[in-house]
Motif scaffolding. Structure first.
Motif, PDB file in Angstrom:
ATOM      1  N   GLU A 143      49.957  38.842  40.333  1.00 28.54           N
ATOM      2  CA  GLU A 143      48.513  38.322  39.682  1.00 28.54           C
ATOM      3  C   GLU A 143      47.965  37.211  40.733  1.00 28.54           C
ATOM      4  N   ALA A 144      46.817  37.078  41.058  1.00 34.66           N
ATOM      5  CA  ALA A 144      46.050  36.140  41.789  1.00 34.66           C
ATOM      6  C   ALA A 144      44.822  35.520  41.269  1.00 34.66           C
ATOM      7  N   ASP A 145      44.344  34.387  41.537  1.00 34.75           N
ATOM      8  CA  ASP A 145      43.258  33.768  41.330  1.00 34.75           C
ATOM      9  C   ASP A 145      42.379  33.881  42.398  1.00 34.75           C
ATOM     10  N   LEU A 146      40.953  34.325  42.173  1.00 34.62           N
ATOM     11  CA  LEU A 146      40.126  34.582  43.408  1.00 34.62           C
ATOM     12  C   LEU A 146      38.561  34.115  42.989  1.00 34.62           C
ATOM     13  N   THR A 147      38.062  33.379  43.970  1.00 36.08           N
ATOM     14  CA  THR A 147      36.700  33.026  43.645  1.00 36.08           C
ATOM     15  C   THR A 147      35.923  33.926  44.643  1.00 36.08           C
ATOM     16  N   PHE A 148      34.717  34.453  44.256  1.00 27.75           N
ATOM     17  CA  PHE A 148      33.804  35.099  44.956  1.00 27.75           C
ATOM     18  C   PHE A 148      32.555  33.967  45.011  1.00 27.75           C
ATOM     19  N   ALA A 149      31.834  34.059  46.054  1.00 30.16           N
ATOM     20  CA  ALA A 149      30.335  33.232  46.265  1.00 30.16           C
ATOM     21  C   ALA A 149      29.430  33.920  45.831  1.00 30.16           C
ATOM     22  N   THR A 150      29.387  35.383  46.140  1.00 32.73           N
ATOM     23  CA  THR A 150      28.427  36.174  45.652  1.00 32.73           C
ATOM     24  C   THR A 150      28.669  37.641  45.320  1.00 32.73           C
ATOM     25  N   PRO A 151      27.922  38.127  44.619  1.00 37.49           N
ATOM     26  CA  PRO A 151      28.094  39.347  44.220  1.00 37.49           C
ATOM     27  C   PRO A 151      28.505  40.530  45.290  1.00 37.49           C
ATOM     28  N   ALA A 152      28.152  40.240  46.466  1.00 38.29           N
ATOM     29  CA  ALA A 152      28.284  41.114  47.483  1.00 38.29           C
ATOM     30  C   ALA A 152      29.735  40.954  48.076  1.00 38.29           C
ATOM     31  N   ASP A 153      30.281  39.532  47.781  1.00 35.43           N
ATOM     32  CA  ASP A 153      31.775  39.274  48.260  1.00 35.43           C
ATOM     33  C   ASP A 153      32.572  40.248  47.117  1.00 35.43           C
ATOM     34  N   PHE A 154      32.084  40.306  46.020  1.00 38.89           N
ATOM     35  CA  PHE A 154      33.048  41.027  45.070  1.00 38.89           C
ATOM     36  C   PHE A 154      33.012  42.409  45.267  1.00 38.89           C
ATOM     37  N   ASP A 155      31.843  42.956  45.776  1.00 34.53           N
ATOM     38  CA  ASP A 155      31.730  44.275  46.230  1.00 34.53           C
ATOM     39  C   ASP A 155      32.515  44.650  47.074  1.00 34.53           C
ATOM     40  N   ALA A 156      32.515  43.889  48.391  1.00 44.38           N
ATOM     41  CA  ALA A 156      33.477  44.005  49.505  1.00 44.38           C
ATOM     42  C   ALA A 156      34.723  43.976  49.133  1.00 44.38           C
ATOM     43  N   PHE A 157      35.365  43.060  48.427  1.00 42.07           N
ATOM     44  CA  PHE A 157      36.549  42.880  48.047  1.00 42.07           C
ATOM     45  C   PHE A 157      36.942  44.006  47.432  1.00 42.07           C
ATOM     46  N   SER A 158      36.301  44.688  46.479  1.00 40.45           N
ATOM     47  CA  SER A 158      36.768  45.811  45.779  1.00 40.45           C
ATOM     48  C   SER A 158      36.969  46.861  46.486  1.00 40.45           C
ATOM     49  N   GLU A 160      37.603  46.689  49.820  1.00 39.16           N
ATOM     50  CA  GLU A 160      38.970  46.537  50.686  1.00 39.16           C
ATOM     51  C   GLU A 160      40.387  46.649  49.611  1.00 39.16           C
ATOM     52  N   VAL A 161      40.301  46.420  48.534  1.00 37.95           N
ATOM     53  CA  VAL A 161      41.319  46.808  47.623  1.00 37.95           C
ATOM     54  C   VAL A 161      41.644  48.162  47.433  1.00 37.95           C
ATOM     55  N   ALA A 162      40.477  48.907  47.196  1.00 39.72           N
ATOM     56  CA  ALA A 162      40.539  50.378  46.985  1.00 39.72           C
ATOM     57  C   ALA A 162      41.148  50.992  48.328  1.00 39.72           C
ATOM     58  N   ALA A 163      40.718  50.375  49.395  1.00 45.33           N
ATOM     59  CA  ALA A 163      41.218  51.214  50.758  1.00 45.33           C
ATOM     60  C   ALA A 163      42.818  50.819  50.973  1.00 45.33           C
ATOM     61  N   ALA A 164      42.828  49.780  50.645  1.00 48.31           N
ATOM     62  CA  ALA A 164      44.456  49.185  50.801  1.00 48.31           C
ATOM     63  C   ALA A 164      45.331  49.992  49.993  1.00 48.31           C
ATOM     64  N   VAL A 165      44.781  50.260  48.594  1.00 43.64           N
ATOM     65  CA  VAL A 165      45.679  50.793  47.692  1.00 43.64           C
ATOM     66  C   VAL A 165      45.950  52.306  48.014  1.00 43.64           C
ATOM     67  N   ALA A 166      44.726  52.965  48.423  1.00 45.42           N
ATOM     68  CA  ALA A 166      44.806  54.353  49.192  1.00 45.42           C
ATOM     69  C   ALA A 166      45.795  54.524  49.988  1.00 45.42           C
ATOM     70  N   ALA A 184      45.182  48.415  39.431  1.00 48.02           N
ATOM     71  CA  ALA A 184      44.685  46.937  40.043  1.00 48.02           C
ATOM     72  C   ALA A 184      43.430  46.658  39.343  1.00 48.02           C
ATOM     73  N   VAL A 185      43.335  45.454  38.652  1.00 47.43           N
ATOM     74  CA  VAL A 185      41.957  45.136  37.856  1.00 47.43           C
ATOM     75  C   VAL A 185      41.728  43.815  38.322  1.00 47.43           C
ATOM     76  N   ALA A 186      40.234  43.552  38.048  1.00 49.25           N
ATOM     77  CA  ALA A 186      39.836  42.228  38.023  1.00 49.25           C
ATOM     78  C   ALA A 186      38.671  41.850  37.084  1.00 49.25           C
ATOM     79  N   HIS A 187      38.990  40.815  36.564  1.00 42.62           N
ATOM     80  CA  HIS A 187      37.998  40.350  35.516  1.00 42.62           C
ATOM     81  C   HIS A 187      37.665  38.564  35.651  1.00 42.62           C
TER      82      HIS A 187
END
Length: 199
Positions: A143-158, A160-166, A184-187
């Protein structure tokens, strides 16, 4: 069922039994072995009424025999309840529409809820089986707490996570062995109000 076990409530009737107020009181009183007469004294009810509920709970697999003891010339049966109950989220969901097309959108809330529900059900069942076998169920939670400044940051993180898991899935794709599922989920985090200071 053994002392300290966890029971998955994946049957509608069993769930109703466990959630009924009186039977919840009985289950809560059976954290240690007790007899019908002992429960009757503790809950200030007739032994016959307690016995009726105990039979229903035993038939549903919510309590199990925990031995016998002699008392005033009679032999009493002892019962014990599970340590915890896990309600299968599927019992609370509407039946799926057979004509609906399942969405695989990784940003869809319904998809997250369905995935989480399946995880609760599957892990609870495997834990029950492991307890019966006397073995350990090896799991991993990160578990980890994250803070995204913009929706674009959330998309970029998503992405990166998908690529790392793959990449990890490819690295640990052994031809034989115990299979695992990584989810892996984020809400949005629940914002809790600070407690007022007391003088």
């Amino acid at each position: 069922m053994t002392n300290g076990s966890t029971t998955l409530l994946d049957d509608q009737d069993a769930a109703h039994l466990a959630l009924a107020p009186l039977r919840r009181r009985i289950l809560a009183s059976l954290v240690e072995p007790a007899s019908a007469s002992g429960l009757a004294e503790r809950l200030d009810m007739s032994r016959q009424k307690i016995g009726h509920h105990l039979r229903a709970l035993e038939a549903a697999g919510l309590v199990s025999p925990a031995g016998e003891r002699k008392k005033r010339g009679f032999t009493e049966r002892l019962f014990i309840a599970s340590r915890a109950y896990v309600l299968d989220p599927a019992l609370l969901q509407a039946p799926p529409d057979p004509d609906a097309v399942l969405s695989q959108d990784r940003h869809a809330v319904d998809h997250l809820i369905g995935t989480a529900s399946a995880m609760v059900r599957d892990v609870a069942r495997m834990r029950q089986a492991a307890e019966v076998e006397g073995s350990r169920l090896l799991t991993l939670t990160v578990e980890a707490d994250l803070t995204f400044a913009t929706p674009a940051d959330f998309d970029a993180f998503s992405n990166e996570v998908a690529a790392a898991v793959a990449d990890l899935a490819r690295a640990y794709a052994a031809p034989t062995g115990r299979r695992y599922r990584l989810t892996a989920v984020a809400h949005p985090a629940v914002v809790t109000k600070p407690q007022p200071k007391r003088n």
